[in-house]
Enzyme design. Structure first.
Site, PDB file in Angstrom:
ATOM      1  CE  LYS A   1      42.864  49.793  35.672  1.00  0.00           C
ATOM      2  NZ  LYS A   1      42.177  48.490  36.006  1.00  0.00           N
TER       3      LYS A   1
ATOM      4  CD  GLU B   1      36.450  46.498  47.384  1.00  0.00           C
ATOM      5  OE1 GLU B   1      35.670  46.975  46.607  1.00  0.00           O
ATOM      6  OE2 GLU B   1      36.659  47.125  48.448  1.00  0.00           O
TER       7      GLU B   1
END
Length: 645
Positions: free
Chosen positions: A400, A408
């Site tokens: 994560k 993005e």
């Protein structure tokens, strides 16, 4: 499942000598057959164990502890550290208990003077090349080498000690940091990366005293095909591998009066963080953690389960739109649709199967969806400048950290999630604040994102995303309550720890109307009447590889409509940021806590979450997969490939 499919799923590139072997005598009463059970005498006591049981396993079955270092319950036998040596009658040399199978009657002694001296010398030799001080190490008080040294009375460096660093620390990865000076060459990381995950970015390089663990061409970890899953961290016995800790940056943000710091907490850390405070695995700390986080200084504490429900709405809608496009419009569409909430799995696909990127759901993970909503809807609702909001995500996952730094992930005009913290890192922050988590009173999540459902909770266990999606899709499409098909809405066929699960769900009838939230996208459910929904679940990328190879070959899984992939064994409960140690039993205990919390929820289906429905009514007014939701809640992926320049 066909025989061909089973054979394909049982394939592995692990050496034959390291694959699990089992001797199973035939007959209804195997123990009565010659060779079924073998006698073994351990420290003067007679026992019977199944043929092929290792001395280590036999000893543990009768409560005798033999120390280990390279051994791990998740991994194949290596026998490289020799800490587990024992005396076997009629054997000239000491034998490694972890690698010695009982195939004939044996007499074993586990703690003679010869054994004790050998073990101590092995530990002394490991320490002689182990650079660093324990008190400043990430694994201080949770280091297997440190524990062994203490248990075996090592109170000085018998063979000397290195006083200067031999290797640079590799900090190139957003997720995993390598400190080779602390490596003991147990090869757990190598076996994890090759056998458990089928990635293979780490390998033992060189021979004899020149052996070290390296990457391809000794490139930094951030430049190879590492998927950032952190499974190597979870099995490393020392501080040679650890997550890239952002807690200092989070503390600075908390201490800055100009910053509004919010944290979202995923379900899996709640089932695991208690282990960092001496509690049994699977002890839930959901609401005690809320209180502790407020005391640490976070301005708001939100529930990631809210955005998990949001993910189900977006991802489920995307699946139904793909099916409508394929079956009604007869247009080409990428099926089966793959889940995209596991960043380790997503990066694995980008590297190893980039041609299947179109099959990935474009929906962001719950972590990233939440970040985008915080920087837009929440900021506007509370009249806060998004640049002054710091979003922190508490996750069970080291990948994560990489995900929140993907370029993005800034569709709001700002970085969706600023920092990712693992369960271990947050536990350390709580301790640093002088808080004993188990003593905390229970506290609630903050509004407007404190309302979640049981479907969001079960995201933490393998099969949970699929079950949550099916609870919603079944009710929307058939118009029937899922409880009429599965007791208490528990879709048990997708649960469990089998590496791969395949389920078929017939849809004999469909609802007469489409709910208003979706009516503008799909006018009628008639195209699904009489259809059979085929789904699958896989956890750990070694299992993902088996499914992907089956799809490439046109096998059973190529006929699926929807497949859940999780990068880590057990799903998020076994993530690379969860407390150490890990084992199959520990992961099962954490999963039980997840499902118990789900069962206790008043609302257990994502499409019934009032906070999510309010968000669509007030903000994403075009509904799921609309223009604004697609901009903020969906993303694209990068074809990376396996070849490194």
């Amino acid at each position: 499942m066909s025989a061909d499919t089973r054979q394909d799923l049982n394939s592995s590139r692990a050496p034959a000598s390291q694959k699990g072997q089992q001797v199973t005598p035939s007959g209804s009463d195997a123990a009565g057959y010659i060779g079924g059970l073998v006698s073994v005498n351990i420290d003067g006591k007679d026992h019977k164990v199944p043929l092929g049981t290792t001395i280590l396993e036999a000893a543990r079955q009768v409560g005798i502890k033999i120390p280990t270092l390279c051994h791990h319950p998740d991994l194949c036998v290596a026998g490289v550290c020799r800490v587990c040596v024992v005396e076997v009658e009629n054997q000239r040399a000491l034998q490694a208990a972890c690698a010695y199978p009982v195939t004939a009657p044996l007499k074993v002694k586990t703690h003679t003077a010869k054994v004790r001296q050998a073990r101590r010398h092995v530990i002394d030799l490991l320490l002689s090349t182990h650079y660093g001080e324990c008190y400043s190490c990430k694994r201080n008080n949770n280091c297997e080498l440190q524990t062994l040294a203490n248990e075996h009375g090592v109170d000085f460096y018998r063979f000397g000690h290195v006083t200067e660093s031999q290797y640079p620390i590799d900090r190139s990865s957003y997720s995993v940091i390598r400190d080779p000076d602390k490596c003991v060459l147990c090869r757990r990381c190598v076996r994890t990366c090759i056998d458990v995950q089928e990635v293979g970015v780490l390998e033992a390089v060189g021979r004899s005293d020149k052996t070290r663990i390296g990457t391809y061409l000794d490139k930094p970890l951030g430049d190879v095909v590492c998927i950032n899953c952190g499974q190597c961290i979870n099995r490393c016995p020392t501080g040679a591998l650890h997550a890239n800790d952002a807690s200092d940056e989070v503390w600075r943000a908390i201490d800055d009066p100009k910053k509004h710091v919010v944290i979202q907490t995923a379900p899996s850390p709640r089932a695991g963080i208690g282990e960092c405070f001496g509690l049994e695995p699977g002890t839930p700390m959901t609401y005690q953690m809320n209180t502790a986080l407020k005391l640490c200084g976070f301005d708001k504490v939100f529930d990631t389960n809210f955005s998990a429900d949001l993910t189900i709405i977006e991802e489920g809608t995307e699946l139904l739109m793909r099916l409508h496009k394929a079956l009604v419009k007869k247009e080409p569409v990428a099926l089966p649709q793959f889940t995209s909430c596991s960043p380790g799995w997503v990066k694995y696909l980008e590297h190893f199967y980039p041609e299947y990127i179109p099959n990935l759901s474009s929906a962001k993970s719950p972590q990233q969806m939440f970040g985008a909503v915080i920087k837009t809807y929440y900021a506007k609702l509370n009249n806060i400048d998004p640049k002054d909001i710091v979003t922190v995500a508490l996750m069970p996952c080291s990948a994560k950290k990489f995900e929140c730094n993907r370029p993005e992930m800034d569709s709001s005009g700002f970085k969706d999630v600023d920092y990712g913290l693992t369960t271990r890192e947050l536990a350390q922050m709580i301790k640093e604040a002088g808080i004993n988590l188990p003593d905390m009173p229970k506290g609630e999540f903050d509004d407007p994102f404190g309302t979640a459902t049981g479907s969001g909770v079960i995201f933490g266990a393998t099969g949970g995303v699929m079950e949550a999606a099916l609870r919603t899709v079944i009710e929307l499409v058939t118009g029937a309550k899922v409880e009429s098909l599965f007791e208490n809405a528990n879709i048990t066929p997708v649960r469990g720890f089998d590496g791969v699960r395949y389920v078929e769900l017939p849809l004999p009838e469909v609802a007469p109307d489409v709910i208003p939230l979706l009516a503008h996208l799909i006018p009628s459910w008639d195209f699904l009447k009489g259809a059979t929904l085929k789904v699958a679940v896989a956890h750990g990328t070694a299992n993902a590889k088996k499914v992907m190879e089956n799809i490439k070959a046109g096998g059973q899984f190529s006929q699926c409509h929807f497949i859940e992939f999780m990068g880590c064994p057990g799903g998020c409960i076994g993530g690379g940021g969860q407390p150490i140690p890990t084992s199959p039993e520990i992961r099962k205990a954490r999963a039980r806590a997840i499902y118990e919390e789900d069962a206790a929820c008043e609302v257990r289906k994502s499409h019934e979450n009032p906070a999510v429905l309010k968000l669509y009514h007030e903000f994403f007014t075009e509904g799921p997969c609309g223009h604004l939701s697609h901009k903020l809640l969906h993303t694209h992926y990068t074809a990376r490939g396996k070849f490194i320049g």
